[in-house]
Design a protein around this motif. Structure first.
Motif, PDB file in Angstrom:
ATOM      1  N   LEU A 220      -8.088   5.826  -7.806  1.00 13.23           N
ATOM      2  CA  LEU A 220      -8.798   6.625  -6.820  1.00 13.23           C
ATOM      3  C   LEU A 220      -8.654   8.308  -6.900  1.00 13.23           C
ATOM      4  CD1 LEU A 220      -8.312   4.373  -3.527  1.00 13.23           C
ATOM      5  CD2 LEU A 220      -9.942   4.221  -5.508  1.00 13.23           C
ATOM      6  N   ASP A 221      -9.977   8.918  -6.665  1.00 13.96           N
ATOM      7  CA  ASP A 221      -9.819  10.243  -6.926  1.00 13.96           C
ATOM      8  C   ASP A 221     -10.525  11.003  -5.592  1.00 13.96           C
ATOM      9  OD1 ASP A 221     -11.328  13.039  -7.550  1.00 13.96           O
ATOM     10  OD2 ASP A 221     -11.027  12.327  -9.636  1.00 13.96           O
ATOM     11  N   ILE A 222      -9.698  11.673  -5.029  1.00 19.39           N
ATOM     12  CA  ILE A 222     -10.178  12.087  -3.707  1.00 19.39           C
ATOM     13  C   ILE A 222     -11.343  13.015  -3.717  1.00 19.39           C
ATOM     14  CG2 ILE A 222      -9.200  13.553  -1.653  1.00 19.39           C
ATOM     15  CD1 ILE A 222      -6.160  12.704  -2.540  1.00 19.39           C
ATOM     16  N   LYS A 223     -11.207  14.040  -4.596  1.00 15.85           N
ATOM     17  CA  LYS A 223     -12.250  14.876  -4.796  1.00 15.85           C
ATOM     18  C   LYS A 223     -13.861  13.992  -4.592  1.00 15.85           C
ATOM     19  CE  LYS A 223      -9.993  19.120  -6.077  1.00 15.85           C
ATOM     20  NZ  LYS A 223      -9.949  19.960  -7.215  1.00 15.85           N
ATOM     21  N   LYS A 224     -13.566  13.045  -5.731  1.00 17.01           N
ATOM     22  CA  LYS A 224     -14.919  12.426  -5.920  1.00 17.01           C
ATOM     23  C   LYS A 224     -15.223  11.439  -4.532  1.00 17.01           C
ATOM     24  CE  LYS A 224     -14.536  12.049 -10.794  1.00 17.01           C
ATOM     25  NZ  LYS A 224     -14.395  11.276 -12.273  1.00 17.01           N
ATOM     26  N   LEU A 225     -14.411  11.011  -3.954  1.00 15.04           N
ATOM     27  CA  LEU A 225     -14.682  10.282  -2.747  1.00 15.04           C
ATOM     28  C   LEU A 225     -15.014  11.274  -1.541  1.00 15.04           C
ATOM     29  CD1 LEU A 225     -11.410   7.864  -2.580  1.00 15.04           C
ATOM     30  CD2 LEU A 225     -13.650   7.256  -3.015  1.00 15.04           C
TER      31      LEU A 225
ATOM     32  N   VAL B  19       0.804  -0.984  -0.101  1.00 12.38           N
ATOM     33  CA  VAL B  19      -0.007  -0.047  -0.014  1.00 12.38           C
ATOM     34  C   VAL B  19       0.824   1.158   0.056  1.00 12.38           C
ATOM     35  CG1 VAL B  19      -1.657   1.279   1.213  1.00 12.38           C
ATOM     36  CG2 VAL B  19      -1.733  -1.184   1.206  1.00 12.38           C
ATOM     37  N   VAL B  20       0.649   2.232  -1.006  1.00 11.43           N
ATOM     38  CA  VAL B  20       1.467   3.404  -1.025  1.00 11.43           C
ATOM     39  C   VAL B  20       0.317   4.526  -0.567  1.00 11.43           C
ATOM     40  CG1 VAL B  20       2.532   5.162  -2.443  1.00 11.43           C
ATOM     41  CG2 VAL B  20       2.683   2.625  -3.042  1.00 11.43           C
ATOM     42  N   ASN B  21       0.352   4.955   0.727  1.00 14.95           N
ATOM     43  CA  ASN B  21      -0.448   5.950   1.092  1.00 14.95           C
ATOM     44  C   ASN B  21       0.193   7.335   0.837  1.00 14.95           C
ATOM     45  OD1 ASN B  21      -1.930   4.325   3.112  1.00 14.95           O
ATOM     46  ND2 ASN B  21      -0.010   4.012   4.005  1.00 14.95           N
ATOM     47  N   CYS B  22      -0.969   7.732   0.212  1.00 16.70           N
ATOM     48  CA  CYS B  22      -0.768   9.498  -0.407  1.00 16.70           C
ATOM     49  C   CYS B  22      -1.665  10.349   0.264  1.00 16.70           C
ATOM     50  CB  CYS B  22      -1.164   9.388  -2.001  1.00 16.70           C
ATOM     51  SG  CYS B  22      -0.234   8.212  -2.802  1.00 16.70           S
ATOM     52  N   GLU B  23      -0.959  11.501   0.484  1.00 22.22           N
ATOM     53  CA  GLU B  23      -1.648  12.787   1.063  1.00 22.22           C
ATOM     54  C   GLU B  23      -2.333  13.652   0.138  1.00 22.22           C
ATOM     55  OE1 GLU B  23      -1.741  13.481   4.264  1.00 22.22           O
ATOM     56  OE2 GLU B  23      -0.473  11.815   4.889  1.00 22.22           O
ATOM     57  N   THR B  24      -1.898  13.735  -1.112  1.00 25.60           N
ATOM     58  CA  THR B  24      -2.634  14.509  -1.971  1.00 25.60           C
ATOM     59  C   THR B  24      -2.951  13.926  -3.576  1.00 25.60           C
ATOM     60  OG1 THR B  24      -0.546  15.323  -3.196  1.00 25.60           O
ATOM     61  CG2 THR B  24      -1.420  16.660  -1.216  1.00 25.60           C
ATOM     62  N   GLN B  25      -3.698  14.208  -4.206  1.00 26.65           N
ATOM     63  CA  GLN B  25      -3.960  13.654  -5.333  1.00 26.65           C
ATOM     64  C   GLN B  25      -2.768  13.812  -6.418  1.00 26.65           C
ATOM     65  OE1 GLN B  25      -7.271  12.183  -6.095  1.00 26.65           O
ATOM     66  NE2 GLN B  25      -5.901  11.250  -7.713  1.00 26.65           N
ATOM     67  N   ALA B  26      -2.052  14.715  -6.197  1.00 24.89           N
ATOM     68  CA  ALA B  26      -0.753  15.006  -7.094  1.00 24.89           C
ATOM     69  C   ALA B  26       0.144  13.896  -6.791  1.00 24.89           C
ATOM     70  CB  ALA B  26      -0.193  16.225  -7.024  1.00 24.89           C
ATOM     71  N   GLU B  27       0.397  13.506  -5.452  1.00 24.13           N
ATOM     72  CA  GLU B  27       1.020  12.295  -4.996  1.00 24.13           C
ATOM     73  C   GLU B  27       0.442  10.954  -5.482  1.00 24.13           C
ATOM     74  OE1 GLU B  27       3.290  10.831  -0.923  1.00 24.13           O
ATOM     75  OE2 GLU B  27       1.366  11.931  -0.760  1.00 24.13           O
TER      76      GLU B  27
ATOM     77  N   ALA C 283     -16.651  14.157  -2.376  1.00 21.84           N
ATOM     78  CA  ALA C 283     -18.007  14.336  -2.587  1.00 21.84           C
ATOM     79  C   ALA C 283     -19.150  13.338  -2.393  1.00 21.84           C
ATOM     80  CB  ALA C 283     -17.892  14.762  -4.185  1.00 21.84           C
ATOM     81  N   ALA C 284     -18.586  12.179  -2.424  1.00 21.12           N
ATOM     82  CA  ALA C 284     -19.737  11.073  -2.162  1.00 21.12           C
ATOM     83  C   ALA C 284     -19.936  11.035  -0.758  1.00 21.12           C
ATOM     84  CB  ALA C 284     -19.001   9.715  -2.709  1.00 21.12           C
ATOM     85  N   ALA C 285     -18.734  11.214   0.201  1.00 24.30           N
ATOM     86  CA  ALA C 285     -18.920  11.235   1.612  1.00 24.30           C
ATOM     87  C   ALA C 285     -20.044  12.301   1.964  1.00 24.30           C
ATOM     88  CB  ALA C 285     -17.520  11.624   2.376  1.00 24.30           C
ATOM     89  N   ALA C 286     -19.918  13.457   1.397  1.00 25.06           N
ATOM     90  CA  ALA C 286     -20.744  14.882   1.665  1.00 25.06           C
ATOM     91  C   ALA C 286     -22.117  14.634   1.006  1.00 25.06           C
ATOM     92  CB  ALA C 286     -19.958  15.961   1.060  1.00 25.06           C
ATOM     93  N   GLY C 287     -22.299  13.415   0.217  1.00 23.47           N
ATOM     94  CA  GLY C 287     -23.522  13.248  -0.311  1.00 23.47           C
ATOM     95  C   GLY C 287     -23.820  14.069  -1.629  1.00 23.47           C
ATOM     96  N   LYS C 288     -22.681  14.233  -2.410  1.00 23.01           N
ATOM     97  CA  LYS C 288     -22.963  15.413  -3.590  1.00 23.01           C
ATOM     98  C   LYS C 288     -22.728  14.452  -4.892  1.00 23.01           C
ATOM     99  CE  LYS C 288     -21.030  19.299  -1.290  1.00 23.01           C
ATOM    100  NZ  LYS C 288     -20.032  20.235  -1.203  1.00 23.01           N
TER     101      LYS C 288
END
Length: 161
Positions: free
Chosen positions: A149-154, A81-89, A156-161
């Motif tokens: 994986l896309d952080i913004k989409k995840l 597993v490679v844990n990434c802080e940002t989408q760029a990473e 947004a899903a968490a927020a119900g958007k």
């Protein structure tokens, strides 16, 4: 000294794999190379002088790679597993590790040597373990539709958007 060290069995690509991995991860190095001698040549069928094992580090984690022959292959039962802080990473590691390899699903990939990796945002664990079951379910449903994986989409899903 690290108590547990992952040991990776390659057919004859250990050196190429280690050079590939150490070129991707910035805090990495080759520590030591051991070569087959005449005795090893007879037992393992590998030419004397060829690489037997390579000790190396990725991000401070010790590993050993072996040129052991074609008897064993990597499976998805073991992955890193490679844990990434940002989408760029996340994008960087995804692009580098999939070069010549195969994208799978939900942040999983196989590199060109057949080793499985998961490239995931660090926020994913929090999102999937939310006390709000509906939020966690939305995140899971969104993740299952993704390859990389896309952080913004995840989020947004968490927020119900």
């Amino acid at each position: 000294m690290q108590k547990i060290t992952p040991f990776l069995w390659f057919d004859d690509q250990a050196e190429g794999a280690v050079k590939f991995y150490t070129s991707i991860f910035k805090n990495s190095k080759i520590v030591k190379i051991a070569r087959y001698d005449e005795v090893g040549e007879k037992v393992a069928g590998r030419p004397a002088g060829s690489v037997m094992t390579i000790e190396f580090q990725l991000e401070g984690q010790d590993f050993i790679a072996l040129n052991g022959g074609p008897q064993f292959k990597f499976t998805e039962a073991i992955s890193f597993v490679v844990n990434c802080e940002t989408q760029a990473e996340l994008d960087y590691y995804w692009d580098e590790l999939t070069a010549g390899g195969k994208e799978v699903q939900c942040g999983w990939l196989k590199d060109k040597f057949g080793l499985s990796w998961q490239v995931v945002p660090t926020v994913l664990g929090e999102l999937l373990s939310s006390k709000d079951a509906a939020e966690s379910q939305r995140v899971m449903e969104a993740m299952l539709k993704m390859v990389k994986l896309d952080i913004k989409k995840l989020e947004a899903a968490a927020a119900g958007k």
